[in-house]
Every structure is written in C-alpha cells, then in structure tokens.
Design a protein around this motif. Sequence first.
Motif, PDB file in Angstrom:
ATOM      1  N   SER A  88       0.862  -1.188   0.000  1.00 33.87           N
ATOM      2  CA  SER A  88       0.000   0.000   0.000  1.00 33.87           C
ATOM      3  C   SER A  88       0.897   1.236   0.000  1.00 33.87           C
ATOM      4  O   SER A  88       2.114   1.121  -0.099  1.00 33.87           O
ATOM      5  N   ALA A  89       0.282   2.387   0.141  1.00 34.46           N
ATOM      6  CA  ALA A  89       1.065   3.626   0.189  1.00 34.46           C
ATOM      7  C   ALA A  89       1.880   3.730   1.475  1.00 34.46           C
ATOM      8  O   ALA A  89       2.946   4.341   1.497  1.00 34.46           O
ATOM      9  N   THR A  90       1.396   3.108   2.549  1.00 36.09           N
ATOM     10  CA  THR A  90       2.110   3.191   3.826  1.00 36.09           C
ATOM     11  C   THR A  90       2.993   1.978   4.101  1.00 36.09           C
ATOM     12  O   THR A  90       3.859   2.036   4.962  1.00 36.09           O
ATOM     13  N   VAL A  91       2.767   0.876   3.416  1.00 39.16           N
ATOM     14  CA  VAL A  91       3.655  -0.297   3.489  1.00 39.16           C
ATOM     15  C   VAL A  91       4.274  -0.422   2.107  1.00 39.16           C
ATOM     16  O   VAL A  91       3.749  -1.094   1.228  1.00 39.16           O
ATOM     17  N   ASN A  92       5.409   0.268   1.926  1.00 44.61           N
ATOM     18  CA  ASN A  92       5.957   0.451   0.598  1.00 44.61           C
ATOM     19  C   ASN A  92       7.478   0.473   0.655  1.00 44.61           C
ATOM     20  O   ASN A  92       8.077   1.478   1.021  1.00 44.61           O
ATOM     21  N   TRP A  93       8.092  -0.642   0.268  1.00 39.58           N
ATOM     22  CA  TRP A  93       9.547  -0.733   0.315  1.00 39.58           C
ATOM     23  C   TRP A  93      10.195   0.241  -0.656  1.00 39.58           C
ATOM     24  O   TRP A  93      11.231   0.820  -0.347  1.00 39.58           O
ATOM     25  N   ASP A  94       9.611   0.425  -1.826  1.00 40.89           N
ATOM     26  CA  ASP A  94      10.212   1.322  -2.811  1.00 40.89           C
ATOM     27  C   ASP A  94      10.323   2.747  -2.288  1.00 40.89           C
ATOM     28  O   ASP A  94      11.318   3.430  -2.536  1.00 40.89           O
ATOM     29  N   ALA A  95       9.322   3.208  -1.544  1.00 41.24           N
ATOM     30  CA  ALA A  95       9.375   4.552  -0.965  1.00 41.24           C
ATOM     31  C   ALA A  95      10.481   4.650   0.076  1.00 41.24           C
ATOM     32  O   ALA A  95      11.211   5.640   0.125  1.00 41.24           O
ATOM     33  N   VAL A  96      10.607   3.627   0.890  1.00 47.37           N
ATOM     34  CA  VAL A  96      11.660   3.623   1.916  1.00 47.37           C
ATOM     35  C   VAL A  96      13.026   3.567   1.252  1.00 47.37           C
ATOM     36  O   VAL A  96      13.949   4.298   1.607  1.00 47.37           O
ATOM     37  N   ASN A  97      13.182   2.715   0.262  1.00 51.70           N
ATOM     38  CA  ASN A  97      14.464   2.554  -0.414  1.00 51.70           C
ATOM     39  C   ASN A  97      14.857   3.793  -1.214  1.00 51.70           C
ATOM     40  O   ASN A  97      16.037   4.095  -1.354  1.00 51.70           O
ATOM     41  N   ALA A  98      13.881   4.513  -1.750  1.00 53.69           N
ATOM     42  CA  ALA A  98      14.182   5.697  -2.552  1.00 53.69           C
ATOM     43  C   ALA A  98      14.622   6.887  -1.692  1.00 53.69           C
ATOM     44  O   ALA A  98      15.169   7.849  -2.216  1.00 53.69           O
ATOM     45  N   SER A  99      14.404   6.813  -0.389  1.00 51.04           N
ATOM     46  CA  SER A  99      14.764   7.938   0.476  1.00 51.04           C
ATOM     47  C   SER A  99      16.270   7.983   0.711  1.00 51.04           C
ATOM     48  O   SER A  99      16.985   6.998   0.532  1.00 51.04           O
ATOM     49  N   SER A 100      16.727   9.143   1.130  1.00 53.25           N
ATOM     50  CA  SER A 100      18.157   9.296   1.443  1.00 53.25           C
ATOM     51  C   SER A 100      18.544   8.537   2.710  1.00 53.25           C
ATOM     52  O   SER A 100      19.726   8.341   2.988  1.00 53.25           O
ATOM     53  N   TRP A 101      17.547   8.097   3.476  1.00 50.62           N
ATOM     54  CA  TRP A 101      17.792   7.357   4.711  1.00 50.62           C
ATOM     55  C   TRP A 101      18.150   5.898   4.458  1.00 50.62           C
ATOM     56  O   TRP A 101      18.520   5.185   5.386  1.00 50.62           O
ATOM     57  N   SER A 102      18.046   5.406   3.240  1.00 55.44           N
ATOM     58  CA  SER A 102      18.306   3.987   2.973  1.00 55.44           C
ATOM     59  C   SER A 102      19.799   3.672   2.933  1.00 55.44           C
ATOM     60  O   SER A 102      20.181   2.510   2.936  1.00 55.44           O
ATOM     61  N   SER A 103      20.631   4.707   2.910  1.00 59.17           N
ATOM     62  CA  SER A 103      22.087   4.521   2.924  1.00 59.17           C
ATOM     63  C   SER A 103      22.693   5.450   3.966  1.00 59.17           C
ATOM     64  O   SER A 103      22.158   6.518   4.251  1.00 59.17           O
ATOM     65  N   PHE A 104      23.818   5.017   4.504  1.00 64.60           N
ATOM     66  CA  PHE A 104      24.573   5.837   5.445  1.00 64.60           C
ATOM     67  C   PHE A 104      26.034   5.767   5.037  1.00 64.60           C
ATOM     68  O   PHE A 104      26.595   4.670   4.908  1.00 64.60           O
TER      69      PHE A 104
END
Length: 118
Positions: free
Chosen positions: A33-49
């Motif tokens: 869904s829009a709130t359970v969305n791996w692509d949105a999480v992965n596309a954020s700058s927070w997915s890498s450090f």
Amino acid sequence: LCIVGGILAVVALNEHTIAAAGLTTGPSFCNLSATVNWDAVNASSWSSFLGIPVASYGLFFYLGFAVLAVTRLVGGEPEPVWRRGMPLFLSAFAVVLSAALFAVSKFVIGAVCLVCIG
C-alpha cells in the motif's frame, strides 16, 4: 535470531542493490500500500549511510553478534569483564537504533517496509 536477522538483511540488501542498479521490472514484493511500501523507503536518502546501504550494517551486525555468541559458547577460559556485558550492550544499541529507524520511516518518509521491520 541472528540467522533470521541475517536473512532479512540479505533480502533487503538484495532488493536495494537491484533497485540501485536499475534492474527492477516493477514494484518490490514488499509494496502492499502507500504506507507499506519498500520502494518509498528505499528511494529515500535514509536507505544509505556514508554511501553504504543500511541493510549492510544490519548484516554485519548479525554476523558479528553470531560470532560473539558462538565464541561465548565454545570458549574454555573465563571471559574478561568487558566481554560479558557485550551482548547486552549490543542488543540495547540495536533496539535503540531500530526504534529510531522505524520512527524515521514512519514519520519522515511516511512508509514502512515489512522486511525492515522484521
């Protein structure tokens, strides 16, 4: 638990690598869904450090914790004091960091990933 965490970290790292290489053919299996969305999480700058996927840090953590656990089981000599408290310290650190990452995912990104929550 280290094995389960390691497997989830490998799955997340695999999905991150596929997306970063542009090899995706559609939405991730974790997009429900829009709130359970791996692509949105992965596309954020927070997915890498520091240019390294966060899942890599998780994988190294679980591997290191597993090595620590095995060495504690097979060790024949008494452990130094600092090493007896290490599992508790690492577990507490992981819980605090996981809670912080969940808060970022939920409130900053606006979506969560089931693999990451696992």
